[in-house]
Design a protein around this motif. Structure first.
Motif, short mmCIF file in Angstrom:
data_model
loop_
_atom_site.label_atom_id
_atom_site.label_comp_id
_atom_site.label_asym_id
_atom_site.label_seq_id
_atom_site.Cartn_x
_atom_site.Cartn_y
_atom_site.Cartn_z
N GLN A 287 8.47 36.88 25.68
CA GLN A 287 7.77 38.16 25.72
C GLN A 287 7.14 38.38 27.09
OE1 GLN A 287 7.74 40.41 23.02
NE2 GLN A 287 9.31 38.94 22.40
N SER B 250 1.65 42.20 29.42
CA SER B 250 1.33 43.62 29.42
C SER B 250 1.21 44.15 30.84
CB SER B 250 0.01 43.86 28.67
OG SER B 250 -1.06 43.20 29.35
N ASP C 145 -1.36 49.14 29.99
CA ASP C 145 -0.92 48.98 28.60
C ASP C 145 -2.09 48.57 27.70
OD1 ASP C 145 1.67 49.52 29.34
OD2 ASP C 145 2.28 47.41 29.45
N LEU D 127 -4.09 46.09 25.24
CA LEU D 127 -4.23 44.64 25.35
C LEU D 127 -3.33 43.95 24.33
CD1 LEU D 127 -8.13 44.32 25.60
CD2 LEU D 127 -6.48 44.45 27.47
N ASP D 128 -2.56 42.95 24.76
CA ASP D 128 -1.78 42.14 23.83
C ASP D 128 -2.75 41.35 22.95
OD1 ASP D 128 0.84 42.80 24.42
OD2 ASP D 128 0.94 41.41 26.10
N ARG E 233 1.45 36.25 22.83
CA ARG E 233 0.92 36.90 24.02
C ARG E 233 -0.47 37.45 23.70
NH1 ARG E 233 1.93 36.32 29.35
NH2 ARG E 233 4.15 35.89 29.67
N ASP F 253 -4.21 39.09 25.65
CA ASP F 253 -5.01 39.48 26.80
C ASP F 253 -6.48 39.28 26.47
OD1 ASP F 253 -2.79 40.25 28.26
OD2 ASP F 253 -2.83 42.31 27.51
N ARG G 228 -8.50 42.62 32.16
CA ARG G 228 -7.96 41.62 31.24
C ARG G 228 -7.52 40.36 32.00
NH1 ARG G 228 -3.27 45.35 29.24
NH2 ARG G 228 -4.84 46.85 29.89
N ARG H 145 -4.43 37.79 31.38
CA ARG H 145 -3.21 37.66 30.57
C ARG H 145 -2.90 36.20 30.28
NH1 ARG H 145 -3.05 41.72 34.08
NH2 ARG H 145 -2.26 43.74 33.40
N ARG I 183 -6.11 47.81 21.73
CA ARG I 183 -5.30 46.61 21.53
C ARG I 183 -4.02 46.94 20.76
NH1 ARG I 183 -6.66 41.72 22.73
NH2 ARG I 183 -8.72 41.24 23.59
N ARG I 184 -2.99 46.16 21.01
CA ARG I 184 -1.74 46.32 20.26
C ARG I 184 -1.44 45.00 19.56
NH1 ARG I 184 2.60 46.89 25.24
NH2 ARG I 184 2.34 44.80 26.15
#
Length: 304
Positions: free
Chosen positions: A92, A95, A99, A101-102, A115, A117, A151, A153, A202-203
């Motif tokens: 993966q 981000s 984008d 945040l993962d 993943r 963040d 962030r 990562r 967040r995602r």
């Protein structure tokens, strides 16, 4: 070229047209203008180098005494190896700058990297992961962190405290930077801190990070590596090459949880040009389990 030089050049050209001056003065002025432009280009290039060099060390500034500066800009994601990756789960990418945040899944699987963040708004002291809020086991630094990015990562994995018996649940945050130590989080006992409400969007996703380390690993450096369970962990793609577990060492995988096919959060170290050592999880307080790998040209009949 400055104003004075441009005026001198115009006067020289005018004199040349009138026949009052030879080419030497004009050539001298033109040469001077070229020299000025060359100096300016050198200054611009030097300034650009300074910005790039400064960007790598000024992303995070600490007030008071604090640990070494942490990387704040985008961390380099695992490079795609030149050897074709044949695993079920693809690595993966991290981000992008704008984008969400993962965050990983709402219900993470134990010992699987996702993943993640780590938001800067709480100075790395708290994390929202797996439907819970976590706080650093060491309490975090008392210093204030001023970030150039929103962030950090990296990856987050979860260990179930019930397996460790005497240990509480833990979530471990890691990055691609070998010099950056892992940050261990424990479940937060009290209410969630207000700073978490200031985090960017967040995602969530169930896909494992499936990181494979860099395409050109440095000898002796321990890299986060997600080991595929395919072929009984006998083969690994690392550093752009295919590796096979050393003969007679396959029994080290007997303690692996084979309930799912998700890759295992492990570490890989290139100990010599022809030797790679996989280190994978054990219970807290126990020695890590290891397997030694050697490069091979292709997979054999032992991998259907």
């Amino acid at each position: 070229m400055d104003e004075h030089s441009e005026d001198a050049l115009r006067r020289g050209l005018r004199a040349l047209a009138d026949g009052d001056a030879g080419p030497a003065p004009v050539g001298e002025v033109v040469g001077r203008g070229r020299r000025i432009r060359h100096v300016r280009r050198s200054l611009v290039a030097g300034a650009a180098t300074l910005v790039v060099a400064g960007g790598s060390i000024l992303g995070v500034r600490w007030s008071e005494q604090a640990p070494p500066a942490l990387p704040s800009g985008p961390t380099a994601g695992p490079a795609t190896p030149s050897y074709p990756y044949e695993g079920k789960y693809r690595p993966q990418p991290p981000s992008g700058p704008h984008d969400p945040l993962d965050t990983g899944p709402h219900a993470p699987v134990e010992n699987v990297r996702y993943r993640y963040d780590l938001s800067a708004v709480c100075d790395l002291r708290y994390a929202a992961f797996g439907g819970r809020v976590w706080e650093r086991a060491d309490g975090g630094s008392s210093a204030t962190v001023r970030w150039a990015a929103d962030r950090m990562r990296g990856y987050m994995s979860w260990t179930d405290g019930r397996r460790a018996r005497s240990e509480p649940d833990s979530a471990v945050f890691e990055t691609d930077t070998p010099a950056m130590p892992a940050i261990v989080f424990r479940p937060l006992a009290g209410p969630a801190p207000e700073c978490l409400a200031q985090e960017p969007e967040r995602r969530y996703g169930d896909a494992p990070a499936a990181t494979l380390g860099p395409d050109r690993p440095v000898l002796g450096v321990r890299y986060p590596y997600d080991m595929t369970k395919e072929c009984g962990m006998r083969y690994a793609v690392f550093g752009g090459r295919l590796w096979r577990a050393e003969a007679g060492r396959d029994g080290t995988t007997e303690a692996i949880d084979w309930v799912n096919d998700l890759p295992l959060a492990a570490f890989m170290t290139l100990t010599s040009p022809g030797t790679a050592v996989l280190e994978w999880p054990s219970l807290p307080g126990e020695s890590p389990r290891t397997s030694t790998y050697r490069p091979v040209a292709g997979k054999g009949d032992d991998c259907a």
